[in-house]
Design a protein around this motif. Structure first.
Motif, PDB file in Angstrom:
ATOM      1  N   LYS A 185       0.732  -1.118  -0.115  1.00  0.00           N
ATOM      2  CA  LYS A 185      -0.161   0.072   0.073  1.00  0.00           C
ATOM      3  C   LYS A 185       0.663   1.127  -0.084  1.00  0.00           C
ATOM      4  O   LYS A 185       1.784   1.484   0.760  1.00  0.00           O
ATOM      5  N   ASP A 186       0.585   2.173  -0.820  1.00  0.00           N
ATOM      6  CA  ASP A 186       1.151   3.591  -0.876  1.00  0.00           C
ATOM      7  C   ASP A 186       0.653   4.361   0.272  1.00  0.00           C
ATOM      8  O   ASP A 186      -0.764   4.627  -0.055  1.00  0.00           O
ATOM      9  N   VAL A 187       1.475   4.813   1.203  1.00  0.00           N
ATOM     10  CA  VAL A 187       0.887   5.458   2.440  1.00  0.00           C
ATOM     11  C   VAL A 187       1.474   6.920   2.271  1.00  0.00           C
ATOM     12  O   VAL A 187       1.743   7.459   3.560  1.00  0.00           O
ATOM     13  N   THR A 188       1.896   7.451   1.324  1.00  0.00           N
ATOM     14  CA  THR A 188       2.437   8.893   1.218  1.00  0.00           C
ATOM     15  C   THR A 188       1.522   9.664   1.689  1.00  0.00           C
ATOM     16  O   THR A 188       2.045  10.785   2.640  1.00  0.00           O
ATOM     17  N   GLU A 189       0.102   9.698   1.393  1.00  0.00           N
ATOM     18  CA  GLU A 189      -0.725  10.510   2.217  1.00  0.00           C
ATOM     19  C   GLU A 189      -0.962  10.319   3.410  1.00  0.00           C
ATOM     20  O   GLU A 189      -1.855  11.115   4.109  1.00  0.00           O
ATOM     21  N   PHE A 190      -0.587   9.285   4.275  1.00  0.00           N
ATOM     22  CA  PHE A 190      -1.106   8.955   5.793  1.00  0.00           C
ATOM     23  C   PHE A 190      -0.076   9.609   6.612  1.00  0.00           C
ATOM     24  O   PHE A 190       1.216   9.756   6.328  1.00  0.00           O
ATOM     25  N   LYS A 191      -0.511  10.299   7.472  1.00  0.00           N
ATOM     26  CA  LYS A 191       0.224  11.136   8.621  1.00  0.00           C
ATOM     27  C   LYS A 191       0.884  10.243   9.734  1.00  0.00           C
ATOM     28  O   LYS A 191       1.540  10.768  10.354  1.00  0.00           O
TER      29      LYS A 191
END
Length: 360
Positions: A185-191
């Motif tokens: 999973k791409d979690v680039t946008e998760f903080k």
């Protein structure tokens, strides 16, 4: 290679738009998919068309088109009817199917790459060169999730997860083995890690609402380089196993939540047996009655607080003290003493680990 069912669904949908009957054949003239059963195509005429240099041709009142996959002839499309209108429709449909071939081949290539990446089967130089060729960013933040459930293949959990995450082109969903589904999973946008766990929780609820039973999701740590995805996968695998041993009640478990269970999981069984023998002597830890075990669990849950534990168990404080004294006599460990409590807690976890390893 596209499945026959996908080709059948595709031409059925295209017929509904173009109102032209269609048939797809292999290079030997065998029917792969058709919108009607009575095309009555002659195999010899198909073979003659395959051998000819022409990419399209009208034969016996039908329009024939060749469909290629990287210069390799893959299929013959036949559109029922003659004339310019049918030719143009057939030409567009052939182009559509050829585009479908490319898309499915790219998906297969990516799926194969992700599987080998997870299993650590690629050299470092190959990882980056293949990622570039497949247009996969090498420096995105990613995390690996492993989804376990009952009858994964029978219930088509793989496609359910793919459909659920269809909106995020940065995610990859695959099967490394037949018992689980793996998501990179791409979690680039998760903080935060909490957001990632919440996302996994939503996926678990989605699968359970669709009738999938015993869904558990294990999460590795976030990595910033594509070469480290295999490490996140190994961590998720450990989280899945350790979660089954020590956190059965949790539907979602992260590698970072495993605590001391992660250490116990890596102990050799002979060392565990030696430790248990030293702590309990000849007494079987499974011999404690349910009342004693409930008392122990509640006492640990309340951080060794006698008053709060007795209140929650609805018993007198002296009753709890009596039970703890009785346990001390049988084991030599006083749970009111921090060091003894830690030893006892670890011993119980080791017992659970040994029982799990005996079953699997």
């Amino acid at each position: 290679m596209i499945s026959n069912q996908i080709l059948q669904n595709t031409i059925d949908g295209l017929k509904g738009i173009a109102h032209v009957d269609l048939c797809v054949l292999d290079v030997d003239g065998g029917e792969v998919a058709a919108t009607r059963p009575d095309f009555g195509l002659v195999t010899d005429s198909v073979r003659d068309f395959v051998r000819s240099p022409a990419d399209s041709q009208e034969v016996q009142g039908h329009q024939y088109f060749k469909i290629y996959d990287e210069q390799q002839l893959e299929y013959i499309l036949v559109a029922a009817g003659s004339g310019e209108s049918t030719y143009m429709i057939g030409k567009m449909i052939a182009y559509q199917i050829q585009g479908l071939l490319v898309a499915y081949k790219e998906r297969f290539d990516k799926d194969n790459f992700i599987k080998n990446l997870l299993l650590d089967n690629l050299l470092l130089v190959d990882i980056y060169s293949r990622a570039k060729k497949l247009h996969i960013p090498s420096d995105a933040k990613r995390v690996t999730m492993i989804i376990a459930a009952e009858k994964v293949r029978e219930n088509n959990v793989l496609e359910m997860v793919r459909s659920y995450g269809a909106g995020n082109g940065g995610d990859f969903v695959t099967e490394v083995d037949e018992d689980n589904v793996t998501v990179v999973k791409d979690v680039t946008e998760f903080k935060s890690a909490e957001e990632i766990s919440a996302s996994a929780q939503q996926l678990q609820e989605h699968l359970e609402s669709a009738g999938i039973k015993n869904v558990h999701i294990a999460i590795g740590t976030v990595v910033g380089e594509i070469k480290e995805v295999s490490r996140s996968y190994k961590e998720a695998k450990m989280a899945l196993d350790v979660g089954r041993i020590f956190f059965e009640e949790k539907g979602v478990i992260s590698y970072g939540e495993l605590g001391i269970g992660r250490l116990i999981y890596q102990l050799p069984i002979p060392l565990c047996k030696m430790f248990i023998k030293e702590i309990f002597g000849g007494k079987n830890p499974d011999g404690f009655d349910q009342e004693t075990l409930s008392t122990i669990d509640k006492f640990f849950e309340n951080n060794l607080n006698v008053s709060e534990t007795s209140r929650q168990l609805f018993i007198h404080r002296n009753t709890l003290v009596y039970r703890l004294d009785k346990l001390q006599k049988s084991t030599g460990l006083d749970l009111r003493v921090f060091d003894d409590a830690i030893t006892f807690k670890i011993a119980l976890m080791v017992v659970r680990y040994m029982k799990y390893m005996e079953r699997y």
